[in-house]
Motif scaffolding. Structure first.
Motif, PDB file in Angstrom:
ATOM      1  N   LEU A   3      53.507  98.793  65.252  1.00 37.24           N
ATOM      2  CA  LEU A   3      52.772  97.528  65.245  1.00 37.24           C
ATOM      3  C   LEU A   3      53.657  96.388  65.743  1.00 37.24           C
ATOM      4  O   LEU A   3      53.221  95.557  66.554  1.00 37.24           O
ATOM      5  CB  LEU A   3      52.266  97.229  63.831  1.00 37.24           C
ATOM      6  N   VAL A   4      54.899  96.336  65.271  1.00 36.84           N
ATOM      7  CA  VAL A   4      55.822  95.283  65.695  1.00 36.84           C
ATOM      8  C   VAL A   4      56.091  95.379  67.192  1.00 36.84           C
ATOM      9  O   VAL A   4      56.097  94.358  67.904  1.00 36.84           O
ATOM     10  CB  VAL A   4      57.151  95.371  64.904  1.00 36.84           C
ATOM     11  N   PHE A   5      56.279  96.608  67.690  1.00 36.43           N
ATOM     12  CA  PHE A   5      56.563  96.784  69.116  1.00 36.43           C
ATOM     13  C   PHE A   5      55.376  96.347  69.976  1.00 36.43           C
ATOM     14  O   PHE A   5      55.548  95.626  70.974  1.00 36.43           O
ATOM     15  CB  PHE A   5      56.916  98.240  69.412  1.00 36.43           C
ATOM     16  N   THR A   6      54.149  96.796  69.619  1.00 34.77           N
ATOM     17  CA  THR A   6      52.972  96.423  70.407  1.00 34.77           C
ATOM     18  C   THR A   6      52.700  94.929  70.316  1.00 34.77           C
ATOM     19  O   THR A   6      52.212  94.323  71.274  1.00 34.77           O
ATOM     20  CB  THR A   6      51.727  97.202  69.936  1.00 34.77           C
ATOM     21  N   TRP A   7      53.031  94.320  69.179  1.00 31.77           N
ATOM     22  CA  TRP A   7      52.847  92.871  69.025  1.00 31.77           C
ATOM     23  C   TRP A   7      53.802  92.118  69.963  1.00 31.77           C
ATOM     24  O   TRP A   7      53.385  91.201  70.665  1.00 31.77           O
ATOM     25  CB  TRP A   7      53.093  92.476  67.573  1.00 31.77           C
ATOM     26  N   LEU A   8      55.067  92.524  69.985  1.00 30.23           N
ATOM     27  CA  LEU A   8      56.034  91.888  70.884  1.00 30.23           C
ATOM     28  C   LEU A   8      55.669  92.127  72.350  1.00 30.23           C
ATOM     29  O   LEU A   8      55.821  91.238  73.192  1.00 30.23           O
ATOM     30  CB  LEU A   8      57.434  92.413  70.599  1.00 30.23           C
ATOM     31  N   LEU A   9      55.169  93.332  72.649  1.00 28.85           N
ATOM     32  CA  LEU A   9      54.752  93.636  74.019  1.00 28.85           C
ATOM     33  C   LEU A   9      53.579  92.750  74.432  1.00 28.85           C
ATOM     34  O   LEU A   9      53.536  92.244  75.558  1.00 28.85           O
ATOM     35  CB  LEU A   9      54.356  95.109  74.120  1.00 28.85           C
ATOM     36  N   ASN A  10      52.646  92.538  73.504  1.00 30.15           N
ATOM     37  CA  ASN A  10      51.502  91.677  73.778  1.00 30.15           C
ATOM     38  C   ASN A  10      51.933  90.238  74.039  1.00 30.15           C
ATOM     39  O   ASN A  10      51.389  89.555  74.914  1.00 30.15           O
ATOM     40  CB  ASN A  10      50.524  91.736  72.593  1.00 30.15           C
ATOM     41  N   LEU A  11      52.936  89.778  73.279  1.00 33.03           N
ATOM     42  CA  LEU A  11      53.444  88.413  73.475  1.00 33.03           C
ATOM     43  C   LEU A  11      54.241  88.289  74.765  1.00 33.03           C
ATOM     44  O   LEU A  11      54.284  87.223  75.384  1.00 33.03           O
ATOM     45  CB  LEU A  11      54.343  88.018  72.288  1.00 33.03           C
ATOM     46  N   SER A  12      54.854  89.371  75.190  1.00 31.92           N
ATOM     47  CA  SER A  12      55.735  89.325  76.351  1.00 31.92           C
ATOM     48  C   SER A  12      54.982  89.346  77.673  1.00 31.92           C
ATOM     49  O   SER A  12      55.352  88.636  78.615  1.00 31.92           O
ATOM     50  CB  SER A  12      56.714  90.505  76.294  1.00 31.92           C
ATOM     51  N   LEU A  13      53.929  90.173  77.754  1.00 29.88           N
ATOM     52  CA  LEU A  13      53.257  90.396  79.036  1.00 29.88           C
ATOM     53  C   LEU A  13      52.100  89.429  79.249  1.00 29.88           C
ATOM     54  O   LEU A  13      51.450  88.991  78.305  1.00 29.88           O
ATOM     55  CB  LEU A  13      52.745  91.834  79.108  1.00 29.88           C
ATOM     56  N   GLY A  14      51.846  89.137  80.494  1.00 28.81           N
ATOM     57  CA  GLY A  14      50.771  88.226  80.877  1.00 28.81           C
ATOM     58  C   GLY A  14      51.022  87.721  82.281  1.00 28.81           C
ATOM     59  O   GLY A  14      51.785  88.313  83.049  1.00 28.81           O
ATOM     60  N   SER A  15      50.392  86.606  82.628  1.00 27.86           N
ATOM     61  CA  SER A  15      50.630  86.035  83.960  1.00 27.86           C
ATOM     62  C   SER A  15      52.081  85.603  84.126  1.00 27.86           C
ATOM     63  O   SER A  15      52.624  85.593  85.222  1.00 27.86           O
ATOM     64  CB  SER A  15      49.699  84.839  84.177  1.00 27.86           C
TER      65      SER A  15
END
Length: 328
Positions: free
Chosen positions: A4-16
């Motif tokens: 959960l922590v990893f996917t949360w950080l990944l979600n915050l990291s990626l984008g435009s």
């Protein structure tokens, strides 16, 4: 939890705009400095959206688990009681109904109007279902009542769609795609408050849920009050579905798939294990779907409902074929 922590950080990291993990951790913990533009993107947009994804995924997973256990039906989802349809009707009246009366368009175009309309629609359907649930003894009768409410509201929405303007109809369709990125911190506090109440009610029903898996007769022999247990389960589901639909729109598939995925992975029917596991897996899957919908390195964003179906459905089909049966 690590996942959960990893996917949360990944979600915050990626984008435009890509933001390194280390900078995200520095910003959240206050142990370092990052670019002002990254700080703005992180705190104004991505953090509220990621928290919304966690609440939506876990809430729909729990609601789906409650409904599947109550009706002992693997195809029952969180919206089976017609709550989503009630919310959709409220928003349809807000958008398409207002377009028929020009003077009301400004009032109903405000940001909070959709959430209020969806909440009222869900609450009215909830009230009707709860009142009728006291007059019937069969769980399947409640299921049919919920489906009938969904049909009635769908019919009214169809009539409104026929008379609505093209612009209003398009606006309603876009709302139906679902969205996780429209909430401010203030709105997120309200979301979290109602979500917490729904989770607490669900936790109080764990013993009843374990008993109901073997039928009403067994639950009664275990000393369960069927009417009270049914009321708690419906109330918990309604609180979760109502607030999620009001603030994020009708997010599809997650509530149906997550309970199955959890049972397949944990090989148990004990709700003391299933409930926290559903919360965890629902959060992770919703964060993954949201990350994909952001189309990293692109300014475009796909509808979240499309991603939840395209990603989740093949996973569940694969699990069911491999196990050759539904663990329920």
């Amino acid at each position: 939890m690590i996942g959960l922590v990893f996917t949360w950080l990944l979600n915050l990291s990626l984008g435009s705009v890509a933001i390194p993990f280390s900078k995200i951790i520095h910003s959240i913990t206050g142990t370092g400095t990052i670019k002002e533009s990254w700080e703005h993107i992180l705190w104004i947009y991505r953090l509220p959206k990621s928290i919304t994804a966690i609440l939506v995924g876990s809430g729909l997973g729990v609601a789906g688990l409650l409904m599947q256990t109550l009706f002992r039906n693997p195809l029952a989802g969180p919206y089976v009681l017609g709550l989503s349809s009630g919310a959709s009707l409220g928003v349809a009246l807000c958008i398409m109904g207002a377009s028929l009366f020009g003077g009301l368009e400004f009032i109903f175009s405000q940001k909070w109007s959709y959430a209020i309309a969806a909440s009222l629609g869900s609450f009215l359907v909830l009230l009707c279902v709860l009142l009728l649930s006291t007059r019937v003894k069969d769980h399947m009768a409640i299921l049919i009542i919920g489906l009938m409410f969904a049909s009635i509201t769908a019919g009214i929405v169809s009539v409104l769609s026929f008379f609505a303007s093209a612009e209003a109809l398009q606006q309603y369709i876009f709302w139906g795609f679902g969205s996780l990125g429209n909430l401010s911190w203030h709105e997120l506090y309200w979301f979290l408050g109602f979500y917490s109440m729904g989770i607490l009610v669900s936790l109080t029903a764990i013993k009843a849920l374990n008993s109901l898996q073997l039928g009403e007769a067994y639950a009664k022999s275990m000393g369960q009050n069927i009417q009270q247990s049914r009321f708690l389960i419906i109330l918990g589901t309604s609180l979760l579905c109502g607030v999620i639909t009001a603030f994020a729109g009708p997010i599809a598939f997650i509530g149906l798939a997550i309970p199955h995925l959890t049972r397949q992975l944990f090989k148990t029917s004990n709700h003391k294990i299933l409930l926290p596991a559903v919360i965890l897996l629902g959060s992770i899957l919703m964060l993954i779907c949201d990350t994909i919908s952001q189309l990293p390195s692109s300014e475009l964003m796909l509808p979240i409902n499309a991603i939840t179906a395209l990603i989740g459905a093949p996973v569940i089909i694969t699990l069911l074929i491999r196990n050759r049966k539904i663990v329920f």
